[in-house]
Design a protein around this motif. Structure first.
Motif, PDB file in Angstrom:
ATOM      1  N   UNK A 192       0.859  -1.226   0.015  1.00 13.58           N
ATOM      2  CA  UNK A 192       0.056  -0.110  -0.059  1.00 13.58           C
ATOM      3  C   UNK A 192       0.837   1.340   0.010  1.00 13.58           C
ATOM      4  N   UNK A 193       0.604   2.141  -0.841  1.00 15.72           N
ATOM      5  CA  UNK A 193       1.331   3.426  -0.900  1.00 15.72           C
ATOM      6  C   UNK A 193       0.858   4.729  -1.362  1.00 15.72           C
ATOM      7  N   UNK A 194       1.737   5.481  -1.750  1.00  9.24           N
ATOM      8  CA  UNK A 194       1.085   6.870  -2.015  1.00  9.24           C
ATOM      9  C   UNK A 194       0.965   7.333  -3.444  1.00  9.24           C
ATOM     10  N   UNK A 195       2.049   6.485  -4.426  1.00 13.63           N
ATOM     11  CA  UNK A 195       1.594   6.928  -5.771  1.00 13.63           C
ATOM     12  C   UNK A 195       1.816   5.593  -6.481  1.00 13.63           C
ATOM     13  N   UNK A 196       1.047   5.644  -7.696  1.00 15.80           N
ATOM     14  CA  UNK A 196       1.170   4.639  -8.529  1.00 15.80           C
ATOM     15  C   UNK A 196       2.297   4.403  -9.281  1.00 15.80           C
ATOM     16  N   UNK A 197       3.143   3.344  -9.205  1.00 15.88           N
ATOM     17  CA  UNK A 197       4.376   3.374 -10.008  1.00 15.88           C
ATOM     18  C   UNK A 197       5.044   1.976  -9.659  1.00 15.88           C
ATOM     19  N   UNK A 198       6.385   2.092 -10.314  1.00 14.66           N
ATOM     20  CA  UNK A 198       7.005   1.063 -10.198  1.00 14.66           C
ATOM     21  C   UNK A 198       7.828   0.891  -9.131  1.00 14.66           C
ATOM     22  N   UNK A 199       8.196   1.897  -8.538  1.00  9.49           N
ATOM     23  CA  UNK A 199       9.278   2.029  -7.387  1.00  9.49           C
ATOM     24  C   UNK A 199       8.689   1.095  -6.261  1.00  9.49           C
ATOM     25  N   UNK A 200       9.436   0.467  -5.400  1.00  9.27           N
ATOM     26  CA  UNK A 200       9.107   0.013  -4.275  1.00  9.27           C
ATOM     27  C   UNK A 200       9.157   1.159  -3.124  1.00  9.27           C
ATOM     28  N   UNK A 201       9.840   2.142  -3.517  1.00  6.83           N
ATOM     29  CA  UNK A 201       9.933   3.417  -2.570  1.00  6.83           C
ATOM     30  C   UNK A 201       8.544   3.945  -2.297  1.00  6.83           C
ATOM     31  N   UNK A 202       7.715   3.827  -3.384  1.00 10.82           N
ATOM     32  CA  UNK A 202       6.300   4.498  -3.312  1.00 10.82           C
ATOM     33  C   UNK A 202       5.369   3.918  -2.401  1.00 10.82           C
ATOM     34  N   UNK A 203       5.788   2.840  -1.937  1.00 13.06           N
ATOM     35  CA  UNK A 203       4.683   2.016  -0.960  1.00 13.06           C
ATOM     36  C   UNK A 203       5.345   1.963   0.327  1.00 13.06           C
ATOM     37  N   UNK A 204       4.429   2.109   1.361  1.00 16.16           N
ATOM     38  CA  UNK A 204       4.842   2.410   2.660  1.00 16.16           C
ATOM     39  C   UNK A 204       4.509   1.144   3.543  1.00 16.16           C
ATOM     40  N   UNK A 205       3.609   0.384   3.147  1.00 14.95           N
ATOM     41  CA  UNK A 205       3.270  -0.752   3.833  1.00 14.95           C
ATOM     42  C   UNK A 205       3.257  -1.933   3.221  1.00 14.95           C
ATOM     43  N   UNK A 206       3.754  -3.215   3.803  1.00 13.88           N
ATOM     44  CA  UNK A 206       4.055  -4.343   2.909  1.00 13.88           C
ATOM     45  C   UNK A 206       3.322  -5.647   3.627  1.00 13.88           C
ATOM     46  N   UNK A 207       2.672  -6.509   2.946  1.00 14.11           N
ATOM     47  CA  UNK A 207       2.428  -7.755   3.640  1.00 14.11           C
ATOM     48  C   UNK A 207       3.736  -8.709   3.553  1.00 14.11           C
ATOM     49  N   UNK A 208       3.330  -9.947   4.062  1.00 16.25           N
ATOM     50  CA  UNK A 208       4.393 -11.107   4.396  1.00 16.25           C
ATOM     51  C   UNK A 208       4.717 -11.662   3.115  1.00 16.25           C
ATOM     52  N   UNK A 209       3.980 -11.620   2.046  1.00 20.49           N
ATOM     53  CA  UNK A 209       4.133 -12.486   1.328  1.00 20.49           C
ATOM     54  C   UNK A 209       3.438 -13.844   1.011  1.00 20.49           C
ATOM     55  N   UNK A 210       3.144 -14.291  -0.310  1.00 17.42           N
ATOM     56  CA  UNK A 210       2.909 -15.568  -0.503  1.00 17.42           C
ATOM     57  C   UNK A 210       3.459 -16.265  -1.553  1.00 17.42           C
ATOM     58  N   UNK A 211       3.853 -17.551  -1.652  1.00 15.39           N
ATOM     59  CA  UNK A 211       4.616 -18.191  -2.400  1.00 15.39           C
ATOM     60  C   UNK A 211       3.958 -18.714  -3.505  1.00 15.39           C
ATOM     61  N   UNK A 212       4.398 -18.265  -4.740  1.00 17.31           N
ATOM     62  CA  UNK A 212       3.840 -18.962  -5.973  1.00 17.31           C
ATOM     63  C   UNK A 212       4.767 -19.824  -6.720  1.00 17.31           C
ATOM     64  N   UNK A 213       4.672 -21.027  -6.943  1.00 18.01           N
ATOM     65  CA  UNK A 213       5.472 -21.730  -7.959  1.00 18.01           C
ATOM     66  C   UNK A 213       4.598 -22.271  -8.923  1.00 18.01           C
ATOM     67  N   UNK A 214       5.455 -22.307 -10.078  1.00 17.66           N
ATOM     68  CA  UNK A 214       4.934 -22.796 -11.295  1.00 17.66           C
ATOM     69  C   UNK A 214       5.591 -23.713 -12.102  1.00 17.66           C
TER      70      UNK A 214
END
Length: 122
Positions: free
Chosen positions: A98-120
């Motif tokens: 979740x963040x402040x600006x729509x874009x590619x840079x991780x620095x735009x986002x302030x809050x992060x989840x723990x992640x979920x694994x996707x394996x193909x």
């Protein structure tokens, strides 16, 4: 603040589909731009998709455009990532942010989840 919890990851064969969901806490969900990132072993975290506060604008990494779709439901405080035509190179831990600006840079986002694994598998 907002807390994010991802779900929906798993193991899928190449060509298959998965739908990731991210549930957000708090009453300010609609004030955040939401994004999905992924990180494969030995690689940097990379942008996958993002969606504006009201859902009217979206952005995608070139590698997933046409295969992945991001959506959000502000009434339910959720953001989803529908992933179709999955390939082995999509294997990674996927993070909601979740963040402040729509874009590619991780620095735009302030809050992060723990992640979920996707394996193909191939």
């Amino acid at each position: 603040q907002v807390q994010l919890v991802e779900s929906g990851g798993g193991l899928v064969q190449a060509g298959g589909s998965l739908r990731l969901s991210c549930a957000a806490s708090g009453r300010t969900f609609s004030s955040y731009v939401m994004g999905w990132f992924r990180q494969a072993p030995g690689k940097e975290r990379e942008f996958v998709a993002g969606i504006s506060r009201r859902g009217g604008s979206t952005e995608y990494a070139t590698s997933v455009k046409g295969r992945f779709t991001i959506s959000r439901d502000n009434a339910k405080n959720t953001v989803n990532l529908q992933m179709n035509s999955l390939q082995p190179e999509d294997t990674a831990v996927y993070y909601c942010a979740a963040g402040r600006g729509l874009g590619y840079g991780p620095s735009l986002y302030d809050y992060w989840g723990q992640g979920t694994q996707v394996t193909v598998s191939s």
